[in-house]
Design an enzyme around this catalytic site. Structure first.
Site, PDB file in Angstrom:
ATOM      1  N   SER A 216      32.893  38.694  33.202  1.00  0.00           N
ATOM      2  CA  SER A 216      31.796  37.922  33.798  1.00  0.00           C
ATOM      3  C   SER A 216      31.465  38.271  35.236  1.00  0.00           C
ATOM      4  CB  SER A 216      32.123  36.421  33.708  1.00  0.00           C
ATOM      5  OG  SER A 216      33.325  36.137  34.408  1.00  0.00           O
ATOM      6  N   SER A 217      32.309  39.031  35.901  1.00  0.00           N
ATOM      7  CA  SER A 217      32.035  39.374  37.297  1.00  0.00           C
ATOM      8  C   SER A 217      32.817  40.617  37.683  1.00  0.00           C
ATOM      9  CB  SER A 217      32.413  38.208  38.233  1.00  0.00           C
ATOM     10  OG  SER A 217      33.797  37.934  38.158  1.00  0.00           O
ATOM     11  N   GLY A 218      32.560  41.116  38.886  1.00  0.00           N
ATOM     12  CA  GLY A 218      33.345  42.208  39.438  1.00  0.00           C
ATOM     13  C   GLY A 218      33.411  43.441  38.571  1.00  0.00           C
ATOM     14  N   TYR A 219      34.613  44.002  38.474  1.00  0.00           N
ATOM     15  CA  TYR A 219      34.839  45.248  37.744  1.00  0.00           C
ATOM     16  C   TYR A 219      34.495  45.130  36.263  1.00  0.00           C
ATOM     17  CZ  TYR A 219      37.833  46.237  41.842  1.00  0.00           C
ATOM     18  OH  TYR A 219      38.329  46.410  43.107  1.00  0.00           O
TER      19      TYR A 219
ATOM     20  N   LEU B 228      41.119  41.169  33.870  1.00  0.00           N
ATOM     21  CA  LEU B 228      41.291  39.726  34.003  1.00  0.00           C
ATOM     22  C   LEU B 228      41.847  39.379  35.385  1.00  0.00           C
ATOM     23  CD1 LEU B 228      40.821  37.342  32.110  1.00  0.00           C
ATOM     24  CD2 LEU B 228      43.229  37.423  31.498  1.00  0.00           C
TER      25      LEU B 228
ATOM     26  N   TYR C 229      49.805  44.775  48.552  1.00  0.00           N
ATOM     27  CA  TYR C 229      49.585  45.370  47.237  1.00  0.00           C
ATOM     28  C   TYR C 229      50.768  46.182  46.713  1.00  0.00           C
ATOM     29  CZ  TYR C 229      44.719  43.960  47.173  1.00  0.00           C
ATOM     30  OH  TYR C 229      43.570  43.221  47.144  1.00  0.00           O
TER      31      TYR C 229
ATOM     32  N   LYS D  61      51.610  44.808  39.539  1.00  0.00           N
ATOM     33  CA  LYS D  61      50.922  46.070  39.267  1.00  0.00           C
ATOM     34  C   LYS D  61      51.880  47.098  38.664  1.00  0.00           C
ATOM     35  CE  LYS D  61      47.137  44.470  41.107  1.00  0.00           C
ATOM     36  NZ  LYS D  61      46.122  43.870  40.218  1.00  0.00           N
TER      37      LYS D  61
END
Length: 397
Positions: free
Chosen positions: A49-52, A139, A235, A244
């Site tokens: 629904s948004s972004g990437y 997500l 990160y 990650k």
């Protein structure tokens, strides 16, 4: 109802339906004017629904002619609440895709749940041709309930070594503040990996595989970010970094399995730094992004979300320019991580002060991009228009 932007820190509290429509249409226009590519025809996007995820869906539909299924957790009009930006993005995408004769099916709910997985699989079998050839996992959520145990986990944006302090931009106050990140407990670290790691991605693939809805040559890609030294404490060495790394381990496991069974592939793709609803609230990141945008625009290599995801899909995943690193990660962040770009950012970093940051960085560009995410600051949208909530509520996805 007249809808005006309201911010709390770097969180947007309102979204404008007409502005979100313009946001989506501009991305569609970019893809339509760009080179097309031969890619997948039946795609599932988790976090669409948004972004990437939204940009990927737009590229795949209008750049490769793909039918798409989108899974997201968004809300439309409820009483006097006008709905989320992601809801209106989805409405706009769905309308435009169907005008082109493309299937655009949406499932609004908890992507972590077994129920959504079962509903998606049933739809694929009965109405989507029986199989999919690509799954994008994009997500962004802070909470996940494990469908096997019923335990709810909450991610924690914290360090795993030492407390971190650094300058960050408050978009509401339009100033620089000192951002802090505390050290995570072991429980918080585990919870973050459960929410943001690769477990749910793997559960989706296992469910789809068991249901026999994956094609020969099936591909799957999960989006991630690494960034430069200035953000390593967050990160690389923070709780996000642990999640990650779990995502990357999952990628290797899935790649081995899919390769043997379907001659398929699984990748993690490291994205360029971009202002998204998720990244805007991460300490240090907005200031880094503002500096990066300035340097990359000066060098003529800046990309927004749609430009990057279209390049990733067209050139790397379905083209001849894989750009894999030694850890088998796709690197569309390659322009961001160029030595000349990073050295220029680093040289400016220590010169930034609360007094000069708007002049020394591309603050204006970063803020505009953030506002656009929520449907604001478009020059051709009338923000004084009185919107009819009943008409908005009648729009379906």
């Amino acid at each position: 109802m007249v809808i005006k932007p309201r911010l709390k820190g770097s969180l947007a509290l309102t979204a404008h339906p007409a502005g979100c429509e313009e946001f989506v249409k501009r991305q569609i226009d970019y893809v339509k004017k760009s080179d097309k590519y031969s890619g997948p025809k039946k795609v599932l996007i988790i976090g669409s629904s948004s972004g990437y995820g939204l940009a990927s869906r737009i590229s795949l539909a209008f750049g490769a002619g793909a039918d798409t299924i989108g899974v997201a957790f968004e809300k439309g009009v409820e009483g006097k609440r006008v709905g989320t930006a992601g809801w209106w993005n989805t409405v706009a995408f769905t309308e435009e895709a169907r005008k082109e004769g493309l299937i655009a099916k949406n499932f609004m709910g908890d992507a972590f749940s077994d129920e959504i997985k079962e509903n998606v699989i049933e739809y694929i079998k009965k109405e989507f041709g029986g199989k999919i050839d690509l799954l994008i996992y994009s997500l962004a959520s802070g909470v996940r309930t494990d469908p096997k145990t019923g335990i709810t986990y909450r991610s924690a944006l914290k360090s795993t070594t030492n407390e971190i302090e650094g300058p960050t931009i408050n978009l509401e106050k339009e100033n620089i503040e000192n951002g802090k990140m505390e050290v995570a407990t072991e429980e918080e670290l585990i919870s973050t990996v459960k929410v943001m790691g690769g477990e749910d991605w793997k559960l989706w693939i296992e469910a789809l595989d068991k249901a026999d809805v994956l094609t020969e040559g099936f591909k799957t890609v999960a989006y991630s970010y690494l960034g430069p030294k200035v953000t390593y404490g967050i990160y690389k060495e923070g709780t996000i970094g642990a999640a990650k790394r779990d995502l990357e381990r999952t990628s290797n496991e899935l790649n081995d399995y899919l390769g043997k069974k379907y001659h398929g592939e699984a990748y993690v793709s490291l994205s360029k730094a971009l202002m998204t609803r998720a990244s805007a609230v991460i300490p240090v990141f907005p200031l880094y992004a503002a500096l990066l945008y300035k340097i990359m625009k000066e060098k003529g290599i800046h990309e927004g979300t749609i430009e990057q995801k279209h390049r990733l899909l067209k050139d790397m995943i379905y083209g001849d320019h894989k750009e894999l690193d030694s850890d088998r990660r796709l690197r569309p962040d390659n322009w961001e991580m160029r030595e000349d770009v990073q050295s220029a950012v680093e040289s400016l970093w220590d010169k930034v002060t609360p007094e000069n940051f708007k002049e020394l960085t591309d603050y204006a560009g970063v803020r505009e991009e953030f506002m656009n995410l929520n449907g604001f600051d478009f020059d051709n949208v009338d923000y004084d228009q009185d919107l009819d909530l009943d008409e908005l509520a009648a729009k379906k996805i």
